[in-house]
Design an enzyme around this catalytic site. Sequence first.
Site: not given
Lengths: 207, 207
Positions: B41, B110, B139
Amino acid sequence: MENRFDLNLYLVTDAPEKCRLGLLETVEAAIDGGVTIVQYRSENPNAGTCYSEALQLADFLRSRKIPFIVNNRADLALAVNADGVHVGQKDLPVEAVRRLIGKEKILGLSVSDLNEMEAAKTAPVDYLGIGPVFPTATKADAAPALGAENFAKLSAQSPFPVVAIGGINVERARVLRQGVPGVGIAVVSAICGAENPRLAAANFLCE
Amino acid sequence: MENRFDLNLYLVTDAPEKCRLGLLETVEAAIDGGVTIVQYRSENPNAGTCYSEALQLADFLRSRKIPFIVNNRADLALAVNADGVHVGQKDLPVEAVRRLIGKEKILGLSVSDLNEMEAAKTAPVDYLGIGPVFPTATKADAAPALGAENFAKLSAQSPFPVVAIGGINVERARVLRQGVPGVGIAVVSAICGAENPRLAAANFLCE
């Protein structure tokens, strides 16, 4: 679609909030004004929103037989069955993108100096976008402006059709076309930000 | 690869500048410590850099037979021949991603609340990432933390294997595993930011 396209007047979409009309309305009007090819470019990190926007444009442009290119993301281009992808020097390598999209789709690459042009000569692309030719406020991370003369020199080296991009208005387009006959003109804010995008596009096509 | 994977200890890579070691060194150490699956990511807008990083991880993880997932960009996943893609609610629609990657690759989604879980029940995915379970600084656009109890309730509704994500440390992992036997634990900073990522990973696996 067949891998044929006309770069003559190449609309690159601006952020929706910089368009006077909605995104689709802007593109519709620009097509009515004579735009020959459209690239969806968005800096929105929400890819779901980009998907919705691109899908709408893809459907509309297919009905008008205008080639539709998606900037940067080959997955988005494939998901909406666009006609091609345009990548910059900092995007996925063109060779990787070509493998992903197959040989039928249009692939464009941005070039902003001699080194990049040298590397681009053997790239598996269909056209080159050269710029920024003039200073531009549209793209935050743009390279320094080339000017019309350097643009002409770079263009002369391209084995592929060329489209000029960056700060181009009607007057500048005329100058560029005199220097480089047959060059395509890419426009962002001069059409997207216009009160009348149809007229703004048409003005680029007047002699 | 076959569509088989073990979510037990799921490493999600952090930004290189937040890793104590280099990105590859961090992943190598984490694998030595017992990580069972790795997701790349990155919030780096430079997709060329992401391609280089992901390609390096893909090659290494293939040699170690550890499944390699790419977050968000299906084109990047395909370009480096990753084993799968993980998408969030704001990424390309899962159905579109499934069409792009084919049915053999792993697809994760998610989920952060009941509505998203309801929609996910019929999604063409292989697992769900549920979170953030605890507050996370990793995040920026994360939803509010669920807490262990709400996490267990959401998990109970999932028709797919589940991995918990968000602010999970060793103690919290133990609590979550007691509440939801067999749940996978996804970790970002607790491994990437550790001085010894191998030891940090191994600690998640101690009873």
